[in-house]
Design an enzyme around this catalytic site. Structure first.
Site, short mmCIF file in Angstrom:
data_model
loop_
_atom_site.label_atom_id
_atom_site.label_comp_id
_atom_site.label_asym_id
_atom_site.label_seq_id
_atom_site.Cartn_x
_atom_site.Cartn_y
_atom_site.Cartn_z
N THR A 25 9.17 91.82 95.57
CA THR A 25 10.12 90.90 94.94
C THR A 25 11.40 90.84 95.78
O THR A 25 11.93 91.87 96.19
CB THR A 25 10.44 91.36 93.50
OG1 THR A 25 9.20 91.40 92.78
CG2 THR A 25 11.41 90.42 92.81
N GLY A 40 17.44 96.32 109.21
CA GLY A 40 17.16 96.26 110.64
C GLY A 40 15.99 97.14 111.05
O GLY A 40 15.15 96.74 111.86
N GLN A 71 23.08 94.49 116.61
CA GLN A 71 24.50 94.60 116.98
C GLN A 71 25.07 93.27 117.47
O GLN A 71 26.28 93.12 117.59
CB GLN A 71 24.69 95.66 118.08
CG GLN A 71 24.48 97.08 117.61
CD GLN A 71 25.58 97.58 116.68
OE1 GLN A 71 26.73 97.13 116.73
NE2 GLN A 71 25.23 98.51 115.80
N CYS A 89 22.98 115.26 115.57
CA CYS A 89 22.64 116.62 115.17
C CYS A 89 21.16 116.66 114.81
O CYS A 89 20.74 116.07 113.83
CB CYS A 89 23.48 117.01 113.97
SG CYS A 89 23.38 118.76 113.61
N HIS A 92 24.19 94.37 107.03
CA HIS A 92 25.38 95.24 106.86
C HIS A 92 26.15 95.47 108.14
O HIS A 92 27.17 96.17 108.16
CB HIS A 92 24.99 96.58 106.22
CG HIS A 92 24.23 97.52 107.11
ND1 HIS A 92 24.78 98.66 107.63
CD2 HIS A 92 22.96 97.48 107.57
CE1 HIS A 92 23.87 99.29 108.36
NE2 HIS A 92 22.76 98.59 108.34
C1 PLP Z 1 22.03 99.64 112.69
C2 PLP Z 1 20.99 99.33 113.69
C3 PLP Z 1 19.62 99.30 113.36
C4 PLP Z 1 19.12 99.70 112.00
O1 PLP Z 1 19.45 98.78 110.99
P1 PLP Z 1 19.39 99.26 109.47
O2 PLP Z 1 19.71 98.02 108.69
O3 PLP Z 1 20.42 100.31 109.31
O4 PLP Z 1 18.01 99.75 109.19
C5 PLP Z 1 18.72 98.96 114.34
N1 PLP Z 1 19.12 98.64 115.58
C6 PLP Z 1 20.41 98.65 115.94
C7 PLP Z 1 20.79 98.26 117.33
C8 PLP Z 1 21.38 98.99 115.01
O5 PLP Z 1 22.67 99.02 115.38
#
Ligand code: PLP
Length: 388
Positions: A238, A72, A180, A326, A202
């Site tokens: 790749t 993401g 999300q 943090c 994920h």
């Molecule tokens: C988790 C998240 C990301 C980042 O995605 P990754 O695959 O962890 O790099 C970006 N935007 C939102 C809203 C997310 O919840």
């Protein structure tokens, strides 16, 4: 054995067994480089094409509009930098919001250092942007609007239809971070006039480190990753074949179960919120009802440090998150909660519980018992709350 309750599906999810099963052959048997031309490579190339089709289908895009990324964050970086660099002769103004994920926010801050001008739209107490604010912010230098589909902390779903319509009318590129939203709520890039959309596997029971950027046909964008000619010469490297196959299966499953799962989780969400709101000094953060992600609960409890509450719950085998981050050793309140107008102190008193596929009614009932008890216990040591 002590029980464990996972309440952090917004952070990441497990891989569903059916997804892992589809991935397995591509980690062992079919390992050929998709760019090679012999048989074991033709298999991998074909598997990528099938997954691409599934992902396109999940958002009503076309197969040739899906480009795989390393997740993401990369999709967000590519969308924003790629559009900024491709349009810098047209203008240097980008509009986003004050509640974006760091992958968008820090990318915009980086572009600011390079001379781009960024407008960070404010949000109301529920986390919604105001459409009039958006209209008023657009000028003749505006090249991109980036507004997240649904917020990762408070679950608020933005008015994507309206934003898409305005951007399309004005001829401005519209990107949405839908990390999300994908797999949880319906998305139609065509009907919603979305030009670019970020996806991360994920967050919907696929593997980590794989995502995609939807790029509408005809949108001009610069590359982020330069190198070989993979992904039709738009994203070098790749391919993560097993990851791509897993993401394809994961989106297919998510779309099949979406309606039932959204209904189930919304019921659990509302039940949990109702109980937690009975705790004195509690407050719900984010939107109410339909405009909230089905699995998201975010609350503040006066006088209760969110980080400490998370640790106390951890001791009970409950895995949740607090809104604060943090940074440099100090606990900083979440920029999202501050943007809602919540005072810094109360913003540090927040707890996010995000539910998903493995969440059961029984787990929620357990939380409805344990969280109020934990907070009561916590407050016993606090003068102000002693008598309440
Ligand atoms: C988790 C998240 C990301 C980042 O995605 P990754 O695959 O962890 O790099 C970006 N935007 C939102 C809203 C997310 O919840």
């Amino acid at each position: 054995m002590e029980r464990e309750i996972y309440m952090d599906y917004a952070a990441t999810t497990y891989i569903k067994p059916e997804v892992l099963e589809e991935m397995n052959p591509y980690l062992t048997q079919y390992f050929g480089n998709p760019s090679s031309i012999y048989r074991i490579s033709r298999n991998t190339k074909m598997a990528i094409d099938i997954a691409r089709e599934k992902i396109a289908g999940g958002i009503n895009g076309r197969r040739d509009e899906i480009f795989f990324t390393g997740g993401g964050s990369e999709a967000d970086n590519w969308a924003i930098k790629g559009i900024a660099f491709a349009n810098k002769d047209k203008g240097n103004h980008i509009i986003t919001t004050g509640i974006e994920h760091h992958a968008v926010m820090h990318t915009c801050e980086y572009l600011e250092e390079l001379g781009f001008e960024i407008t960070y739209l404010p949000v109301d107490e529920f986390g919604f942007i105001n459409i009039e604010d958006l209209k008023n912010s657009i000028n003749d230098k505006t090249i991109l609007v980036s507004v997240m589909f649904a917020n990762n902390e408070i679950g608020t779903i933005e008015p994507i239809n309206d934003i898409g319509k305005i951007c399309r009318e004005k001829g401005i590129v519209f990107h949405t971070d839908a990390v999300q939203a994908v797999g949880n709520i319906p998305i139609d890039v065509k009907a919603m006039n979305i030009d670019l959309l970020s996806i991360a596997s994920h967050k919907f029971y696929g593997p980590k480190g794989i995502g995609a950027l939807y790029i509408r046909k005809g949108i001009k964008i610069h590359n982020l990753i330069h190198g070989g000619a993979q992904e039709r010469a738009k994203r070098a490297g790749t391919e993560n074949v097993a990851g791509i196959v897993g993401m394809g299966k994961a989106i297919e499953l998510a779309v099949q179960n979406m309606e039932n799962e959204a209904n189930r989780l919304s019921c659990l969400r509302d039940k949990l919120i109702e109980r937690l709101l009975q705790i004195p000094g509690s407050k719900l953060n984010g939107a109410i009802g339909e405009d909230r992600l089905p699995g998201n609960v975010n609350m503040s409890f006066e006088g209760i440090d969110g980080e400490i509450l998370v640790m106390k719950l951890d001791n009970l085998g409950i895995f949740a998150s607090s809104g604060s981050a943090c940074s440099a050793g100090a606990i900083e309140p979440s920029h999202v909660l501050l943007a809602l107008g919540i005072p810094a102190e109360l913003a540090k008193n927040s707890l996010r519980l995000s539910m998903g596929s493995g969440t059961t009614e029984e787990e929620v009932e357990y939380l409805m018992k344990v969280i109020p008890e934990t907070i009561k216990e916590f407050r016993k040591s606090n003068e102000k709350w002693n008598n309440r």
